[in-house]
Design a protein around this motif. Structure first.
Motif, PDB file in Angstrom:
ATOM      1  N   UNK A 198      21.839  -6.616 -32.096  1.00  0.00           N
ATOM      2  CA  UNK A 198      22.786  -7.683 -32.426  1.00  0.00           C
ATOM      3  C   UNK A 198      22.326  -8.552 -33.579  1.00  0.00           C
ATOM      4  N   UNK A 199      21.107  -8.336 -34.049  1.00  0.00           N
ATOM      5  CA  UNK A 199      20.506  -9.203 -35.059  1.00  0.00           C
ATOM      6  C   UNK A 199      20.741  -8.672 -36.463  1.00  0.00           C
ATOM      7  N   UNK A 200      21.083  -9.540 -37.406  1.00  0.00           N
ATOM      8  CA  UNK A 200      21.153  -9.077 -38.799  1.00  0.00           C
ATOM      9  C   UNK A 200      19.802  -8.592 -39.308  1.00  0.00           C
ATOM     10  N   UNK A 201      18.714  -9.072 -38.700  1.00  0.00           N
ATOM     11  CA  UNK A 201      17.380  -8.634 -39.116  1.00  0.00           C
ATOM     12  C   UNK A 201      17.083  -7.208 -38.692  1.00  0.00           C
ATOM     13  N   UNK A 202      17.824  -6.682 -37.728  1.00  0.00           N
ATOM     14  CA  UNK A 202      17.589  -5.318 -37.282  1.00  0.00           C
ATOM     15  C   UNK A 202      18.173  -4.258 -38.187  1.00  0.00           C
ATOM     16  N   UNK A 203      19.043  -4.653 -39.080  1.00  0.00           N
ATOM     17  CA  UNK A 203      19.753  -3.683 -39.905  1.00  0.00           C
ATOM     18  C   UNK A 203      18.777  -2.820 -40.711  1.00  0.00           C
ATOM     19  N   UNK A 204      18.984  -1.497 -40.629  1.00  0.00           N
ATOM     20  CA  UNK A 204      18.190  -0.557 -41.399  1.00  0.00           C
ATOM     21  C   UNK A 204      16.843  -0.206 -40.798  1.00  0.00           C
ATOM     22  N   UNK A 205      16.479  -0.837 -39.680  1.00  0.00           N
ATOM     23  CA  UNK A 205      15.156  -0.586 -39.113  1.00  0.00           C
ATOM     24  C   UNK A 205      15.159   0.546 -38.092  1.00  0.00           C
ATOM     25  N   UNK A 206      16.324   0.915 -37.553  1.00  0.00           N
ATOM     26  CA  UNK A 206      16.398   2.014 -36.588  1.00  0.00           C
ATOM     27  C   UNK A 206      17.773   2.649 -36.664  1.00  0.00           C
ATOM     28  N   UNK A 207      17.826   3.911 -36.214  1.00  0.00           N
ATOM     29  CA  UNK A 207      19.048   4.687 -36.327  1.00  0.00           C
ATOM     30  C   UNK A 207      19.794   4.830 -35.005  1.00  0.00           C
ATOM     31  N   UNK A 208      19.110   4.625 -33.879  1.00  0.00           N
ATOM     32  CA  UNK A 208      19.720   4.723 -32.564  1.00  0.00           C
ATOM     33  C   UNK A 208      19.142   3.670 -31.649  1.00  0.00           C
ATOM     34  N   UNK A 209      19.862   3.364 -30.544  1.00  0.00           N
ATOM     35  CA  UNK A 209      19.418   2.337 -29.605  1.00  0.00           C
ATOM     36  C   UNK A 209      19.715   2.796 -28.184  1.00  0.00           C
ATOM     37  N   UNK A 210      18.755   2.561 -27.281  1.00  0.00           N
ATOM     38  CA  UNK A 210      18.891   2.915 -25.875  1.00  0.00           C
ATOM     39  C   UNK A 210      18.469   1.723 -25.033  1.00  0.00           C
ATOM     40  N   UNK A 211      19.358   1.292 -24.144  1.00  0.00           N
ATOM     41  CA  UNK A 211      19.091   0.153 -23.263  1.00  0.00           C
ATOM     42  C   UNK A 211      19.205   0.618 -21.818  1.00  0.00           C
ATOM     43  N   UNK A 212      18.073   0.658 -21.124  1.00  0.00           N
ATOM     44  CA  UNK A 212      18.043   1.013 -19.707  1.00  0.00           C
ATOM     45  C   UNK A 212      17.894  -0.264 -18.885  1.00  0.00           C
ATOM     46  N   UNK A 213      18.887  -0.572 -18.078  1.00  0.00           N
ATOM     47  CA  UNK A 213      18.830  -1.737 -17.181  1.00  0.00           C
ATOM     48  C   UNK A 213      18.475  -3.011 -17.926  1.00  0.00           C
ATOM     49  N   UNK A 214      19.052  -3.192 -19.097  1.00  0.00           N
ATOM     50  CA  UNK A 214      18.864  -4.432 -19.842  1.00  0.00           C
ATOM     51  C   UNK A 214      20.027  -5.382 -19.599  1.00  0.00           C
ATOM     52  N   UNK A 215      20.148  -6.391 -20.425  1.00  0.00           N
ATOM     53  CA  UNK A 215      21.231  -7.356 -20.265  1.00  0.00           C
ATOM     54  C   UNK A 215      21.206  -8.367 -21.384  1.00  0.00           C
ATOM     55  N   UNK A 216      22.063  -9.382 -21.256  1.00  0.00           N
ATOM     56  CA  UNK A 216      22.141 -10.453 -22.255  1.00  0.00           C
ATOM     57  C   UNK A 216      21.287 -11.615 -21.755  1.00  0.00           C
ATOM     58  N   UNK A 217      19.987 -11.485 -21.937  1.00  0.00           N
ATOM     59  CA  UNK A 217      19.052 -12.441 -21.358  1.00  0.00           C
ATOM     60  C   UNK A 217      18.649 -13.488 -22.390  1.00  0.00           C
ATOM     61  N   UNK A 218      19.626 -14.121 -23.025  1.00  0.00           N
ATOM     62  CA  UNK A 218      19.323 -15.042 -24.126  1.00  0.00           C
ATOM     63  C   UNK A 218      19.788 -16.469 -23.837  1.00  0.00           C
ATOM     64  N   UNK A 219      19.718 -16.866 -22.576  1.00  0.00           N
ATOM     65  CA  UNK A 219      20.204 -18.193 -22.205  1.00  0.00           C
ATOM     66  C   UNK A 219      19.180 -19.289 -22.457  1.00  0.00           C
ATOM     67  N   UNK A 220      17.927 -18.936 -22.708  1.00  0.00           N
ATOM     68  CA  UNK A 220      16.896 -19.943 -22.880  1.00  0.00           C
ATOM     69  C   UNK A 220      16.343 -20.383 -21.530  1.00  0.00           C
ATOM     70  N   UNK A 221      15.266 -21.173 -21.522  1.00  0.00           N
ATOM     71  CA  UNK A 221      14.645 -21.577 -20.259  1.00  0.00           C
ATOM     72  C   UNK A 221      15.548 -22.515 -19.468  1.00  0.00           C
TER      73      UNK A 221
END
Length: 443
Positions: A198-221
């Motif tokens: 989801x990050x603009x910084x990730x662009x061009x660094x990888x060609x495929x993505x695999x998420x096993x049992x992940x989630x949107x864990x970006x709520x902060x502390x």
């Protein structure tokens, strides 16, 4: 492993281990050790090795204290300062064969713990099937993810981005293709994959993505968590305060203070790495990267009856399974596509398809240490072969054999190991909300 192997790379000469069928290079630093003034700073690329680097022993881990005394995945803690390191498992070199696709693996552990040195992440089955496997360590807990004034946010993600740069620059020396890198992870590692995608910084660094049992864990502390943590440690909840505490002491305090909160530290939105929340970033970035994601049927709860399994208000659905249709919906118009899977095989040990129990199947490592304790003495080898083959195929060409998902009710998915069904079955609606009252699944 029976001998040593020397490889010349842009990073310098690296000496690893050589076996009958593969080469292994352990603990290769991709960044300077995050100690002293570098502890709460952005990672700095490791200087080129001026002497051959000894990569015959596992590197240090950021984990000093495991999440609990017993964890499903064996997660060794290894002392040392050079925690920003990676390991490479690669086929033996034979002439000048075509470069192979690369799987870069990010471990789980709630962003607080976990170890890239786990035997469950051994790359021998991937090497056998023509894939170079890389495992990566990154900063955890307060050091990697606490939002502190004067500290760059998301240091753990910044570590991973720098590691991907190292892989792109050096992996050809190990037989890998820098243009065919798939980044993958499980649990917090899967959440990190979604964040990088989801990050603009990730662009061009990888060609495929695999998420096993992940989630949107970006709520902060949670509110007040850092203050409570500072009180526990007897320091101000600031960079200066935490800098005066050894990482092991901080990690123990985090585990003591978090109580019933499952997620207390992780990626946070609002900086250059994650300008917006992950769900929003997935709608805007990474559309040229195919995504494979899924979850286990029970994750952290293993009810014994089908009615209980469909409850819909459980931790399993809230944190993990709901992320699958949400990610597919956010990427509905992504040309590269999104594919879903659900792991349903019930372990006789837990009574269900619990969190982490799919890992030995996807890695085809049913003989790894700790597997009998998690899966019993006779897990189905045929299921492991099929699941591993699906993951290998995705790493090779990024196009699974089943239908794409778009986040709508009735999405296609692949089911693994559901009782009473074939070991591998293509189906629909596995991730539908309990009450489908609108086209797009509820969060």
């Amino acid at each position: 492993m029976t001998g040593t192997e020397t490889v010349a790379t842009p990073a310098g000469t690296i000496v690893g281990l050589r076996g009958a069928r593969m080469r292994r290079f352990l603990g290769i630093p991709y960044a300077e050790a995050p100690t002293g003034a570098r502890r709460f700073a952005a990672p700095v690329p490791r200087a080129r090795f001026t002497h051959p680097f000894d990569a015959t022993r596992p590197g240090a881990t950021a984990q000093r204290v495991p999440l609990s005394a017993t964890t499903t995945v064996p997660e060794p803690s290894i002392a040392g300062d050079d925690i920003l390191n990676l390991a490479v498992d690669a086929p033996l070199a034979h002439g000048t064969p075509a470069p192979l696709p690369v799987l870069v693996w990010i471990h789980g552990g709630g962003f607080l713990a976990g170890s890239p040195a786990s035997p469950w992440y051994d790359g021998r089955s991937f090497v056998r099937d023509g894939v170079v496997r890389v495992t990566v360590g990154h900063r955890l807990g307060v050091d990697g993810f606490a939002p502190l004034d004067g500290v760059p946010a998301n240091l753990g993600l910044r570590d991973l981005l720098l590691a991907l740069d190292w892989v792109r620059e050096n992996i050809a020396a190990f037989g890998g293709d820098p243009e065919r890198i798939t980044v993958a992870g499980q649990s917090a590692g899967g959440a990190a994959v979604l964040a990088l995608l989801s990050s603009p910084a990730g662009r061009g660094r990888f060609r495929g993505a695999v998420c096993l049992s992940g989630g949107f864990f970006d709520a902060g502390p949670p509110d007040g968590f850092l203050e409570r943590l500072g009180d526990r440690l007897g320091v101000a909840p600031t960079r200066a305060g935490f800098l005066g505490c050894p990482p092991e002491r901080v990690q123990r305090a985090v585990l003591d203070v978090r109580g019933d909160d499952a997620l207390v530290l992780g990626p946070v939105a609002g900086d250059d790495v994650l300008p917006v929340p992950v769900a929003d970033g997935l709608a805007a970035h990474g559309h040229d990267v195919p995504l494979l994601l899924g979850a286990t049927g029970d994750e952290f709860d293993t009810p014994s009856d089908p009615v209980g399994r469909a409850a819909g208000t459980r931790v399993t659905d809230t944190l993990f399974r709901s992320a699958c249709p949400r990610a597919a919906a956010a990427r509905r118009h992504a040309p590269a596509g999104t594919w879903l899977y659900s792991f349903e095989w019930p372990s006789p040990v837990s009574g269900g398809s619990a969190h982490c129990t799919d890992l030995p199947f996807f890695f085809d490592l049913l003989d790894a240490p700790g597997v009998p304790e998690a899966l019993g003495t006779d897990p189905p080898a045929g299921l492991a072969a099929r699941m591993h083959a699906d993951l290998v195929a995705f790493v090779h060409d990024g196009t699974p054999a089943w239908g794409r998902a778009t986040g709508r009710t009735g999405d296609p998915a692949r089911e693994y190991g559901r009782p009473g069904a074939p070991q591998v079955a293509d189906t629909t609606g596995v991730f539908d909300p309990v009450v489908p009252d609108r086209e797009e699944p509820a969060c």
